[in-house]
Motif scaffolding. Structure first.
Motif, PDB file in Angstrom:
ATOM      1  N   THR A 153      -8.813  51.595  69.722  1.00 41.45           N
ATOM      2  CA  THR A 153      -8.187  52.909  69.878  1.00 41.45           C
ATOM      3  C   THR A 153      -7.038  52.888  70.865  1.00 41.45           C
ATOM      4  O   THR A 153      -5.985  53.472  70.609  1.00 41.45           O
ATOM      5  CB  THR A 153      -9.239  53.941  70.325  1.00 41.45           C
ATOM      6  N   ASP A 154      -7.176  52.231  71.991  1.00 42.47           N
ATOM      7  CA  ASP A 154      -6.134  52.207  73.020  1.00 42.47           C
ATOM      8  C   ASP A 154      -5.358  50.888  73.046  1.00 42.47           C
ATOM      9  O   ASP A 154      -4.723  50.559  74.047  1.00 42.47           O
ATOM     10  CB  ASP A 154      -6.741  52.492  74.397  1.00 42.47           C
ATOM     11  N   ALA A 155      -5.410  50.148  71.929  1.00 37.64           N
ATOM     12  CA  ALA A 155      -4.658  48.889  71.857  1.00 37.64           C
ATOM     13  C   ALA A 155      -3.162  49.178  71.926  1.00 37.64           C
ATOM     14  O   ALA A 155      -2.710  50.282  71.613  1.00 37.64           O
ATOM     15  CB  ALA A 155      -4.989  48.161  70.563  1.00 37.64           C
ATOM     16  N   THR A 156      -2.415  48.172  72.355  1.00 44.43           N
ATOM     17  CA  THR A 156      -0.968  48.290  72.375  1.00 44.43           C
ATOM     18  C   THR A 156      -0.375  47.312  71.362  1.00 44.43           C
ATOM     19  O   THR A 156      -1.007  46.313  70.998  1.00 44.43           O
ATOM     20  CB  THR A 156      -0.397  48.002  73.776  1.00 44.43           C
ATOM     21  N   PHE A 157       0.844  47.604  70.944  1.00 45.14           N
ATOM     22  CA  PHE A 157       1.534  46.753  69.974  1.00 45.14           C
ATOM     23  C   PHE A 157       3.011  46.740  70.339  1.00 45.14           C
ATOM     24  O   PHE A 157       3.647  47.791  70.414  1.00 45.14           O
ATOM     25  CB  PHE A 157       1.327  47.302  68.559  1.00 45.14           C
ATOM     26  N   ASP A 158       3.543  45.555  70.593  1.00 43.60           N
ATOM     27  CA  ASP A 158       4.946  45.433  71.004  1.00 43.60           C
ATOM     28  C   ASP A 158       5.877  45.096  69.841  1.00 43.60           C
ATOM     29  O   ASP A 158       7.008  44.688  70.044  1.00 43.60           O
ATOM     30  CB  ASP A 158       5.083  44.397  72.109  1.00 43.60           C
TER      31      ASP A 158
ATOM     32  N   GLN B 275      -7.800  42.318  77.141  1.00 45.00           N
ATOM     33  CA  GLN B 275      -6.407  41.881  77.075  1.00 45.00           C
ATOM     34  C   GLN B 275      -6.177  40.702  76.137  1.00 45.00           C
ATOM     35  O   GLN B 275      -5.224  39.946  76.319  1.00 45.00           O
ATOM     36  CB  GLN B 275      -5.864  41.563  78.488  1.00 45.00           C
TER      37      GLN B 275
ATOM     38  N   VAL C  79      -0.706  42.585  68.953  1.00 44.84           N
ATOM     39  CA  VAL C  79      -1.665  43.652  69.238  1.00 44.84           C
ATOM     40  C   VAL C  79      -2.489  43.176  70.433  1.00 44.84           C
ATOM     41  O   VAL C  79      -3.031  42.068  70.408  1.00 44.84           O
ATOM     42  CB  VAL C  79      -2.610  43.896  68.042  1.00 44.84           C
ATOM     43  N   VAL C  80      -2.592  43.999  71.477  1.00 43.54           N
ATOM     44  CA  VAL C  80      -3.371  43.629  72.658  1.00 43.54           C
ATOM     45  C   VAL C  80      -4.551  44.582  72.783  1.00 43.54           C
ATOM     46  O   VAL C  80      -4.384  45.801  72.880  1.00 43.54           O
ATOM     47  CB  VAL C  80      -2.513  43.666  73.941  1.00 43.54           C
ATOM     48  N   CYS C  81      -5.748  43.991  72.779  1.00 43.59           N
ATOM     49  CA  CYS C  81      -6.985  44.749  72.948  1.00 43.59           C
ATOM     50  C   CYS C  81      -7.052  45.258  74.391  1.00 43.59           C
ATOM     51  O   CYS C  81      -6.862  44.475  75.323  1.00 43.59           O
ATOM     52  CB  CYS C  81      -8.184  43.870  72.639  1.00 43.59           C
ATOM     53  N   PRO C  82      -7.335  46.535  74.600  1.00 44.67           N
ATOM     54  CA  PRO C  82      -7.352  47.077  75.957  1.00 44.67           C
ATOM     55  C   PRO C  82      -8.569  46.668  76.774  1.00 44.67           C
ATOM     56  O   PRO C  82      -8.569  46.811  77.990  1.00 44.67           O
ATOM     57  CB  PRO C  82      -7.351  48.583  75.724  1.00 44.67           C
TER      58      PRO C  82
END
Length: 116
Positions: free
Chosen positions: A52-57, A67, A61-64
């Motif tokens: 849900t709060d993962a990031t994507f640049d 990491q 994809v980075v798992c919160p």
């Protein structure tokens, strides 16, 4: 294959990520820059927690939770030497709809009645 409507194409753009529900299943759509739209299970394969709060640049994809990073185009882990990969789902675009084959779709459970 039983493809399920996930969202309209207007909900995604190149370099973007979105989390959606298909019944009880969480679907993560990512569109890596310079690549094709991908669909993955919306849970970390390492810790089995929601992304849900993962990031994507636009690429990773980075798992919160820990990491861990996963390549958006292949789903492979890029931060650890492990075999963990994001679980891919077949995806296709028909007109302005994004469809994903997540297998059998069970409806979400109804909310529990209020206790008295």
């Amino acid at each position: 294959m039983a493809f399920t409507f996930i969202c309209n194409t207007s909900a995604m753009e190149e370099g973007g990520m979105g989390l959606f529900q298909a019944g009880k299943k969480s679907v993560m759509l990512v569109w890596p820059k310079g690549s094709e739209l991908k669909a993955y299970r919306g849970r970390c394969p390492h810790a089995d927690v929601p992304l849900t709060d993962a990031t994507f640049d636009g690429q990773i994809v980075v798992c919160p939770h820990h990491q861990w990073g996963f390549d958006g185009a292949s789903g492979k882990c890029v931060t650890h030497i492990v075999r963990n990969v994001l679980h891919p789902y077949p995806v296709r675009v028909e007109g302005d709809e994004i469809l994903v084959d997540v297998g059998l779709v069970k409806p979400p459970r109804p909310a529990a009645p209020p206790s008295s």
